[in-house]
Design an enzyme around this catalytic site. Structure first.
Site, PDB file in Angstrom:
ATOM      1  N   GLU A 153      38.071  37.100  41.626  1.00 29.60           N
ATOM      2  CA  GLU A 153      36.876  37.954  41.508  1.00 29.60           C
ATOM      3  C   GLU A 153      35.643  37.217  41.005  1.00 29.60           C
ATOM      4  OE1 GLU A 153      38.066  41.405  39.260  1.00 29.60           O
ATOM      5  OE2 GLU A 153      39.807  41.755  40.536  1.00 29.60           O
ATOM      6  N   ASN A 194      40.996  34.887  45.282  1.00 27.69           N
ATOM      7  CA  ASN A 194      41.429  36.287  45.386  1.00 27.69           C
ATOM      8  C   ASN A 194      40.295  37.229  44.955  1.00 27.69           C
ATOM      9  OD1 ASN A 194      43.794  38.087  45.719  1.00 27.69           O
ATOM     10  ND2 ASN A 194      43.584  38.491  43.525  1.00 27.69           N
ATOM     11  N   HIS A 230      41.992  47.051  47.441  1.00 24.82           N
ATOM     12  CA  HIS A 230      42.012  48.323  46.696  1.00 24.82           C
ATOM     13  C   HIS A 230      41.123  49.274  47.493  1.00 24.82           C
ATOM     14  CE1 HIS A 230      44.280  46.686  43.424  1.00 24.82           C
ATOM     15  NE2 HIS A 230      43.423  45.695  43.275  1.00 24.82           N
ATOM     16  N   GLU A 260      46.828  42.996  46.761  1.00 20.05           N
ATOM     17  CA  GLU A 260      46.900  44.066  45.746  1.00 20.05           C
ATOM     18  C   GLU A 260      46.702  45.428  46.405  1.00 20.05           C
ATOM     19  OE1 GLU A 260      44.314  43.316  42.387  1.00 20.05           O
ATOM     20  OE2 GLU A 260      44.733  41.171  42.389  1.00 20.05           O
ATOM     21  N   ASP A 262      46.369  48.992  47.608  1.00 14.87           N
ATOM     22  CA  ASP A 262      46.617  50.411  47.311  1.00 14.87           C
ATOM     23  C   ASP A 262      45.468  51.206  47.921  1.00 14.87           C
ATOM     24  OD1 ASP A 262      44.608  49.943  45.363  1.00 14.87           O
ATOM     25  OD2 ASP A 262      46.018  49.981  43.699  1.00 14.87           O
TER      26      ASP A 262
HETATM   27  O1  G3I Z   1      49.749  46.586  26.960  1.00 12.37           O
HETATM   28  C1  G3I Z   1      48.838  47.532  26.389  1.00 12.37           C
HETATM   29  C2  G3I Z   1      49.584  48.533  25.544  1.00 12.37           C
HETATM   30  O2  G3I Z   1      50.167  47.858  24.454  1.00 12.37           O
HETATM   31  C3  G3I Z   1      48.600  49.614  25.077  1.00 12.37           C
HETATM   32  O3  G3I Z   1      49.303  50.622  24.396  1.00 12.37           O
HETATM   33  C4  G3I Z   1      47.897  50.239  26.258  1.00 12.37           C
HETATM   34  C5  G3I Z   1      46.856  51.261  25.828  1.00 12.37           C
HETATM   35  O4  G3I Z   1      45.823  51.383  26.767  1.00 12.37           O
HETATM   36  O5  G3I Z   1      47.237  49.219  26.980  1.00 12.37           O
HETATM   37  C6  G3I Z   1      48.121  48.244  27.489  1.00 12.37           C
HETATM   38  O6  G3I Z   1      47.397  47.281  28.210  1.00 12.37           O
HETATM   39  C7  G3I Z   1      46.897  47.706  29.449  1.00 12.37           C
HETATM   40  C8  G3I Z   1      47.480  46.804  30.512  1.00 12.37           C
HETATM   41  O7  G3I Z   1      46.904  47.080  31.763  1.00 12.37           O
HETATM   42  C9  G3I Z   1      48.999  46.959  30.636  1.00 12.37           C
HETATM   43  O8  G3I Z   1      49.317  48.238  31.072  1.00 12.37           O
HETATM   44  C10 G3I Z   1      45.392  47.567  29.412  1.00 12.37           C
HETATM   45  O9  G3I Z   1      44.835  48.512  28.528  1.00 12.37           O
HETATM   46  C11 G3I Z   1      44.818  47.778  30.799  1.00 12.37           C
HETATM   47  O10 G3I Z   1      43.434  47.457  30.783  1.00 12.37           O
HETATM   48  C12 G3I Z   1      45.507  46.859  31.783  1.00 12.37           C
HETATM   49  O11 G3I Z   1      45.011  47.153  33.065  1.00 12.37           O
HETATM   50  C13 G3I Z   1      45.248  46.171  34.043  1.00 12.37           C
HETATM   51  C14 G3I Z   1      43.946  45.753  34.698  1.00 12.37           C
HETATM   52  O12 G3I Z   1      44.215  44.821  35.724  1.00 12.37           O
HETATM   53  C15 G3I Z   1      42.973  45.139  33.724  1.00 12.37           C
HETATM   54  O13 G3I Z   1      41.810  44.779  34.368  1.00 12.37           O
HETATM   55  C16 G3I Z   1      46.171  46.759  35.084  1.00 12.37           C
HETATM   56  O14 G3I Z   1      47.447  47.037  34.509  1.00 12.37           O
HETATM   57  C17 G3I Z   1      46.329  45.782  36.243  1.00 12.37           C
HETATM   58  O15 G3I Z   1      47.049  46.398  37.261  1.00 12.37           O
HETATM   59  C18 G3I Z   1      44.951  45.397  36.746  1.00 12.37           C
HETATM   60  O16 G3I Z   1      45.087  44.497  37.787  1.00 12.37           O
HETATM   61  C19 G3I Z   1      43.888  44.044  38.399  1.00 12.37           C
HETATM   62  C20 G3I Z   1      44.145  42.657  38.917  1.00 12.37           C
HETATM   63  O17 G3I Z   1      44.598  41.829  37.882  1.00 12.37           O
HETATM   64  C21 G3I Z   1      42.918  42.054  39.562  1.00 12.37           C
HETATM   65  N1  G3I Z   1      42.385  42.941  40.569  1.00 12.37           N
HETATM   66  C22 G3I Z   1      42.150  44.305  40.168  1.00 12.37           C
HETATM   67  C23 G3I Z   1      43.419  44.908  39.574  1.00 12.37           C
HETATM   68  C24 G3I Z   1      43.212  46.343  39.224  1.00 12.37           C
HETATM   69  O18 G3I Z   1      42.286  46.488  38.203  1.00 12.37           O
END
Ligand code: G3I
Length: 403
Positions: A153, A194, A230, A260, A262
């Protein structure tokens, strides 16, 4: 009679027809020459046994990607102090399941630890910190990643570079520097740029192609473009727009993948939205199948239960091919249709095995298409009668569905 005499003739010349069925998404993709169909997963989800069971179903998933645990904040939370437990768990799972691993992501403006995002940097110190990160992480996983998303990105929607500590202190040279460090650390991994919203033509897709050329112009290895995909139900790109953008990358001598995928919708979902979503998924799969340099497709988790969408787009969701109860949605049949899934014929002639796959129905036991399943379309050879309570509705020339 005709069939019987054909069979007799085939046996007489030593052909042994052996009907096999591509039972899942990965099998269908491989039957068409792709390397994999896969899914993202995350460490927190692995304690969910029914989830874990389907994640390990290699008929559907021949590849997994950790959605968080290989990112910078997870792997190097403080400078030069590395933590690989989360990423290792996913890498080990891939090995146990016999699945390929896509590794994600080495250099990204998001999910950076504070010491990077709020650090005081010069060009020299940030180049050193970035090279150290890329080198240590890629070396740790050396030989285990089919591919690495080296830079993620880097672009704004208008095709300009996104503001980040890397751009600010290093300039665009951070891209080739990161790729060179990754290539030195893990020479066999495919190295990808990516990004999202680069699946259809526009300034961002043009800029992504320019990134490939930039890295190549430095004499540095880049192997692929990852289109995150996405997408949004109803405004998802057409198959021809997807195909032409895909070719704009592969014509540069690199491979490509949907990394990715969806396709989200406005909740609550309706039958019409789910049918459209199915067709949108079909179009992505079909575009990949048609381009020999598109190596595979990864969905950004397979079930709505663990999708990232509702957290980031309130009121939207239902983006995955399986619902929150882990039940397949129409999108699954759409994907399978796009992948050309269905029955394949393996013919053995004196030690040579030839497999031809025909685009046909997802398997049904009754010859009657169930709700959501395909019931017609050009070249369709599967059932055209829909189960009672549904009718066969045309979605496009290639795809009609029981709704
Ligand atoms: O692990 C913590 C947990 O301990 C806590 O209780 C909880 C409360 O919100 O948060 C948890 O962390 C979260 C993490 O995902 C694991 O679930 C973060 O807040 C959350 O921000 C994070 O989101 C991820 C996101 O990237 C961040 O930008 C998504 O899971 C993940 O699927 C997403 O993936 C990205 C790719 O890397 C790049 N392209 C876009 C894609 C979607 O945003």
């Amino acid at each position: 009679m005709v069939q019987l005499s054909s069979l007799a003739a085939a046996l007489a010349v030593g052909l042994l027809p052996n009907l096999a069925v591509a039972a899942g998404l990965h099998e269908a993709a491989v039957a068409k020459g792709k390397l994999y169909f896969g899914t993202a997963t995350d460490n927190g989800e692995l304690s969910d046994s029914p989830y874990l069971k389907q994640l390990g179903n290699t008929a559907d998933f021949g590849q997994i990607t950790p959605s968080n645990s290989m990112k910078w904040e997870s792997t190097e939370p403080s400078q030069n102090s590395f933590s690989f437990a989360g990423g290792d768990a996913i890498a080990d799972l891939a090995k146990t399941n016999g699945q390929k691993l896509r590794c994600h992501a080495l250099v990204w403006h998001s999910q950076l630890p504070n010491w990077v995002s709020s650090g005081t940097w010069t060009n020299e110190t940030l180049v050193a910190a970035m090279k150290n990160h890329v080198t240590k992480v890629a070396t740790h996983y050396k030989g285990r990643c089919y591919a690495w998303d080296v830079v993620n990105e880097a672009l704004n929607e208008d095709g300009t570079y996104r503001d980040s500590p890397f751009l600010k202190h290093i300039g665009e040279a951070y891209l080739p520097i990161a790729f060179a460090a990754a290539a030195a650390a893990d020479p066999t991994a495919k190295l990808y740029y990516n990004d999202y919203n680069i699946e259809s033509p526009g300034p961002k897709a043009t800029a992504a192609a320019k990134i490939v050329k930039l890295i190549q112009s430095y004499g540095v290895k880049i192997d692929g473009v990852g289109m995150q995909a996405h997408l949004i139900v109803g405004s998802s790109p057409s198959e021809s727009a997807l195909s032409s953008t895909l070719s704009s990358y592969t014509s540069l001598g690199v491979e490509a993948a949907y990394t990715e995928l969806d396709i989200r919708l406005k909740l609550p979902s309706t039958d019409a939205q789910l049918a459209q979503q199915s067709n949108d998924y079909r179009a992505v799969a079909a575009a990949c199948i048609k381009n020999t340099d598109c190596v595979g497709i990864t969905i950004w988790d397979w079930t709505d239960k663990y999708s990232w969408i509702p957290d980031v787009f309130p009121g939207e969701g239902a983006a995955c091919p399986w619902d929150e109860k882990l039940v397949k949605k129409p999108a699954y049949a759409g994907l399978l249709a796009g992948l050309g899934g269905g029955s394949s014929t393996t013919t053995t002639t004196a030690g040579t095995t030839m497999t031809t796959t025909t685009s046909s129905a997802p398997p049904t036991s009754t010859g009657v298409a169930q709700k959501w399943e395909q019931c017609g379309g050009l070249h369709w050879t599967g059932p055209t009668v829909c189960v009672s309570g549904t009718t066969c509705q045309k979605q496009n020339d290639y795809y009609s569905q029981c709704l």
